[in-house]
Write a protein that holds these residues in place. Structure first.
Motif, PDB file in Angstrom:
ATOM      1  N   GLU A  23       1.008  -1.294   3.855  1.00 21.60           N
ATOM      2  CA  GLU A  23       1.009  -1.358   5.315  1.00 21.60           C
ATOM      3  C   GLU A  23       0.793   0.030   5.886  1.00 21.60           C
ATOM      4  O   GLU A  23       1.188   1.016   5.273  1.00 21.60           O
ATOM      5  N   ALA A  49       3.518  15.418   6.821  1.00 19.11           N
ATOM      6  CA  ALA A  49       3.798  14.421   5.781  1.00 19.11           C
ATOM      7  C   ALA A  49       3.948  12.997   6.316  1.00 19.11           C
ATOM      8  O   ALA A  49       4.560  12.149   5.699  1.00 19.11           O
ATOM      9  N   LYS A  52      -1.283  11.797   8.004  1.00 18.28           N
ATOM     10  CA  LYS A  52      -2.473  12.142   8.785  1.00 18.28           C
ATOM     11  C   LYS A  52      -3.755  11.961   7.974  1.00 18.28           C
ATOM     12  O   LYS A  52      -4.775  11.566   8.516  1.00 18.28           O
ATOM     13  N   THR A  53      -3.661  12.257   6.676  1.00 20.80           N
ATOM     14  CA  THR A  53      -4.878  12.167   5.864  1.00 20.80           C
ATOM     15  C   THR A  53      -5.486  10.767   5.910  1.00 20.80           C
ATOM     16  O   THR A  53      -6.708  10.620   5.996  1.00 20.80           O
TER      17      THR A  53
HETATM   18  P1  ADP Z   1       0.130  14.827   6.330  1.00 13.65           P
HETATM   19  O1  ADP Z   1      -1.317  15.084   6.154  1.00 13.65           O
HETATM   20  O2  ADP Z   1       0.452  14.106   7.592  1.00 13.65           O
HETATM   21  O3  ADP Z   1       1.003  16.006   6.086  1.00 13.65           O
HETATM   22  P2  ADP Z   1      -0.272  13.103   4.115  1.00 13.65           P
HETATM   23  O4  ADP Z   1      -1.445  12.440   4.699  1.00 13.65           O
HETATM   24  O5  ADP Z   1      -0.490  14.066   3.026  1.00 13.65           O
HETATM   25  O6  ADP Z   1       0.593  13.759   5.236  1.00 13.65           O
HETATM   26  O7  ADP Z   1       0.695  11.943   3.617  1.00 13.65           O
HETATM   27  C1  ADP Z   1       1.850  12.201   2.898  1.00 13.65           C
HETATM   28  C2  ADP Z   1       2.053  11.149   1.825  1.00 13.65           C
HETATM   29  O8  ADP Z   1       2.247   9.850   2.375  1.00 13.65           O
HETATM   30  C3  ADP Z   1       0.867  11.017   0.882  1.00 13.65           C
HETATM   31  O9  ADP Z   1       1.354  11.066  -0.442  1.00 13.65           O
HETATM   32  C4  ADP Z   1       0.291   9.631   1.195  1.00 13.65           C
HETATM   33  O10 ADP Z   1      -0.257   9.004   0.047  1.00 13.65           O
HETATM   34  C5  ADP Z   1       1.474   8.867   1.693  1.00 13.65           C
HETATM   35  N1  ADP Z   1       1.118   7.792   2.637  1.00 13.65           N
HETATM   36  C6  ADP Z   1       0.303   7.926   3.705  1.00 13.65           C
HETATM   37  N2  ADP Z   1       0.225   6.766   4.397  1.00 13.65           N
HETATM   38  C7  ADP Z   1       1.000   5.879   3.752  1.00 13.65           C
HETATM   39  C8  ADP Z   1       1.339   4.499   3.985  1.00 13.65           C
HETATM   40  N3  ADP Z   1       0.849   3.839   5.019  1.00 13.65           N
HETATM   41  N4  ADP Z   1       2.178   3.888   3.108  1.00 13.65           N
HETATM   42  C9  ADP Z   1       2.682   4.588   2.052  1.00 13.65           C
HETATM   43  N5  ADP Z   1       2.409   5.872   1.790  1.00 13.65           N
HETATM   44  C10 ADP Z   1       1.588   6.530   2.624  1.00 13.65           C
END
Ligand code: ADP
Length: 776
Positions: A23, A49, A52-53
């Motif tokens: 989800e 965390a 955002k990616t």
């Molecule tokens: P940001 O860029 O916001 O610092 P990331 O995009 O690196 O954070 O995401 C942090 C972690 O959360 C990553 O390991 C990613 O795989 C995980 N993640 C992102 N979206 C989801 C989701 N919808 N459900 C479970 N895990 C997620």
């Protein structure tokens, strides 16, 4: 549910599920509702965390699925490889990923076929300046850490680059990702975008302050966290976390502090390691030593063997990756880092300690507190979703009063608003020239209209300020022959075009052209004139401007070239010339250094290009000396001084040597182009200095060191064994090569193959007995 995403490629839901994503997180769902998979512009301001990616990936993949092409702008080169690894997961579905950093003069033609391109904002800016044709094919641009538009040095490039991309492609989807900031809606207004502004986090974060024997948490509770005799607060927190089987990320304010803290905390971690962990850590420590044999490498390996590490921008990429992986694998239990790590490398941990909340700030003339935004970004690394019950982020107070101060200042505070830094002369000098040279504006009015599309314009009430700076910059660019203004029309000169394509600060270009011209004049004067340039009055010439290219060309034609022997330019002189431009980040002159480099200046002044400023011009003289220190580092590197000696002599890390070398390579390449642009006969000397610094070798090894797999040390060994250039290597006696390479068969085969040897196989070859090479 990931099955219900409009516009995304059909393989994506399964791919996400394989990654454990069933989800969307709430802010991601909001982004989809705002149309991020359907081409809509979006600003997402959400905590570190919080996924955002994935928002970026949804935007890019849906854009590519519609037949488009996406660009992902990273704030730091170090993050490009991390994102590359993320996106390369999509190559199994037929997508092509390209990464482009460094090398600012090319148009990156090979990127034309890529579906997703990852690049820094500087690289994108340079691609636009070099008319990379595929830029116009872009359908989606994502910028990571867009709050960095607030950064005085790099922010303006990001701002102007986004404005250019959006002007070139009016239908471009723009997605900007930001940490939580005070004025996300201002960014959304600027980019004409929908807004997701959220403080949702996938795992609870408790912020707190440690003082005495207690950890005070923001919910009003207190945990007993006692400090034992002779123990520092940070060590107590690390120990407490270890007793609960968790890891800690400690943020400090300088590299030196990171290294020192890691060394000390190793003592705290050691007793908690299992025998198996110790074995695995010993292996990683060996890999670290293999990356380079410097003191930094040794210190890092020693700490890692005990389960602790440091992490900062002075580390080489190989070191950084080993540390990050070992921390993620929970072998390394504590990492002491400068804030670069917080900027995006994904290394969450149970606890985060922000040990230093002040850092040295030159412009403030002393220690200044970190911004709330930065501290929150560091704190946001606490807590690993699915692994920890919650994350804890702890500030360290040194007095009772400071507990309250830190709660006010950081724990309860909202992050600052982001403000554009564009209206500053150094930034506009570069960007105005590029904007005119690439045809985005052809008149003063056109220029102002273009600048209207920047964040700056959307944030200021005083449009007069921008106009004033623009006029100052136009005068400067015209006076230095980078621009022509005729009847209200703006046009870049040929020199101006070159400077823009080379990605130089115009002031760097002027410094280089001026220095080369001074050298030529000095060389042609030296037979007749008495006294060295050092005796000349140190004030700048009356017009205080730089010479124009046409004057230069006249000079070059008018003077007797026979007197100026281009081979007389010393490498040090050229290294100094590029080191004093604003494009080189000079080495810092420590208090003890001043005397040493004044002596050095006295001895080698003749080699420098251009007159030394007077000692009474404090700022300029100081700069001149720092540039000399930087130039000496480059010279050491180019005379084969070993890395360990250089790191010690200049107080830098191996990563810094790389950084200086790469910048020097780029600037010397640019100097070569400038020399021929203004008809100065120095290109050969510059080219040699550039190649020497590139490979870190003396002149006689340039050819050998250019063979792939050879490098500076092996080139010297081969040379000592009597193999002096590539041609000789190609036809060399294999037993001699093997001996010179100390019996390493794999290496020897590789090197011979790269040199074009007919039969590189080392089977049955024994190292020649009469070859002795002993450099170490
Ligand atoms: P940001 O860029 O916001 O610092 P990331 O995009 O690196 O954070 O995401 C942090 C972690 O959360 C990553 O390991 C990613 O795989 C995980 N993640 C992102 N979206 C989801 C989701 N919808 N459900 C479970 N895990 C997620």
């Amino acid at each position: 549910d990931v099955a219900d995403l409009p516009g995304v490629p059909e393989w994506l839901p399964d791919h996400l599920r394989d990654d454990g994503i069933e989800e969307l997180y709430p802010p991601q769902a909001e982004a989809v509702e705002a149309g991020v998979t359907e081409g809509e512009n979006l600003v997402a301001s959400i905590p570190t965390a919080s996924g955002k990616t994935l928002i970026a990936e949804l935007a890019m993949l849906s854009s590519v699925a519609r037949g488009g092409k996406a660009l992902y702008i990273v704030p730091l080169r170090a993050l490009a490889s991390e994102k590359q690894a993320d996106f390369e997961e999509f190559e199994q579905y037929g997508l092509d990923i390209g990464v482009s950093t460094g090398n600012y003069e090319s148009e990156g033609g090979w990127l034309a076929d890529k579906d997703i391109v990852v690049a820094t904002s500087e690289k994108v800016d340079s691609l636009v300046r070099n008319d990379a044709p595929w830029i116009e094919d872009l359908t989606c641009v994502v910028t990571d850490e867009v709050h960095l538009v607030d950064d005085g040095e790099r922010g303006p490039t990001l701002e102007v680059t986004l404005a250019k991309l959006r002007r070139l492609n009016p239908d471009l989807q723009t997605v900007a990702l930001s940490a939580t900031i005070g004025n996300a809606e201002a960014l959304a207004t600027w980019l004409d975008a929908g807004l997701v502004d959220s403080d949702w986090r996938p795992i609870d974060l408790q912020k707190g302050v440690h003082y005495g024997q207690a950890l005070h948490l923001e919910d009003g509770s207190q945990q007993r966290l006692s400090v034992q005799n002779n123990e520092k607060q940070t060590a107590a927190i690390v120990r407490d976390t270890l007793e609960d089987d968790g890891s800690t990320l400690v943020f400090v304010n300088s590299r030196r502090n990171a290294e020192a803290a890691a060394g000390r905390l190793a003592n705290t971690v050691r007793p908690h390691l299992t025998a198996e962990e110790r074995d695995q850590l010993a292996d990683i420590a060996e890999e670290i030593r293999d990356v380079s044999d410097t003191e930094t490498s040794d210190d890092l390996a020693d700490a890692v063997a005990d389960g602790a590490a440091f992490h900062h921008a002075g580390l080489s990429r190989g070191h950084r990756e080993l540390v990050e992986d070992a921390f993620r694998d929970r072998l390394v239990k504590v990492v002491c880092a400068t804030p670069t790590l917080a900027a995006g490398v994904n290394t969450p941990s149970r606890r985060v300690v922000v040990r230093d909340w002040r850092r040295y700030d030159g412009s403030a003339g002393g220690m200044a507190p970190l911004s709330v935004l930065e501290v929150h970004q560091m704190m946001g690394r606490a807590g690993r979703p699915g692994l920890d019950p919650y994350g804890e982020a702890v500030l360290i107070a040194s007095s009772h009063d400071e507990v309250d101060e830190l709660f006010e200042r950081y724990v309860w505070a909202d992050p600052e608003p982001v403000r554009s830094k564009l209206a500053a002369e150094p930034a506009l000098r570069t960007h105005i020239l590029a904007t005119v040279a690439s045809g985005f504006a052809r008149s003063r009015e056109g220029l102002l209209e273009f600048l209207e599309q920047t964040l700056y314009a959307s944030q200021t009430d005083d449009s007069g300020q921008l106009e004033r700076v623009v006029d100052d910059v136009l005068t400067y660019l015209q006076r230095n022959d980078f621009l022509e203004i005729e009847g209200g029309e703006l046009d870049a000169t040929s020199l101006g075009h070159t400077v823009s394509r080379l990605y130089l600060d115009p002031m760097s270009a002027a410094e280089i052209v001026d220095g080369l011209r001074d050298w030529e004049r000095g060389a042609s004067d030296s037979t007749s004139a008495s006294g060295s340039p050092a005796d000349a009055p140190a004030e700048p010439p009356a017009d205080s401007g730089f010479t124009t290219a046409s004057e230069l060309a006249e000079d070059a034609d008018g003077s007797d070239d026979a007197d100026a022997d281009p081979d007389d330019i010393s490498a040090l002189g050229l290294y100094h010339l590029v080191s004093r431009t604003p494009d080189m980040y000079q080495l810092y002159l420590r208090s003890g250094d001043r005397e040493e480099y004044e002596m050095e200046l006295f001895e080698r002044e003749d080699e420098l290009l251009g007159p030394t400023p007077s000692e009474f011009e404090e700022g300029r003289f100081e700069d001149w000396l720092s540039a000399l220190k930087t130039a000496r580092l480059l010279e050491d590197w180019a005379t084969e001084v070993d890395e360990a000696t250089i790191t010690e002599r200049y107080g830098v890390g191996p990563g810094d040597i790389r950084g200086k070398v790469e910048t020097a390579q780029w600037l010397l390449g640019a100097a070569e182009s400038l020399a021929s642009e203004v008809d100065l006969d120095a290109a050969r000397a510059i080219s040699e200095a550039r190649i020497r610094v590139e490979h870190g070798v003396r002149e006689e090894l340039v050819d050998l060191a250019g063979v792939r797999g050879v490098g500076r040390k092996r080139a010297r060994r081969l040379f000592q064994a009597g193999i002096t250039d590539r041609a000789q290597l190609r036809d060399a006696d294999k037993s001699v090569v093997l001996a010179a390479l100390r019996g390493r068969r794999k290496t020897a085969e590789n090197v011979l193959e790269n040199a074009g040897h007919r039969d590189p196989s080392m089977e049955g070859v024994e190292p020649a007995a009469d070859v002795s090479v002993d450099l170490d």
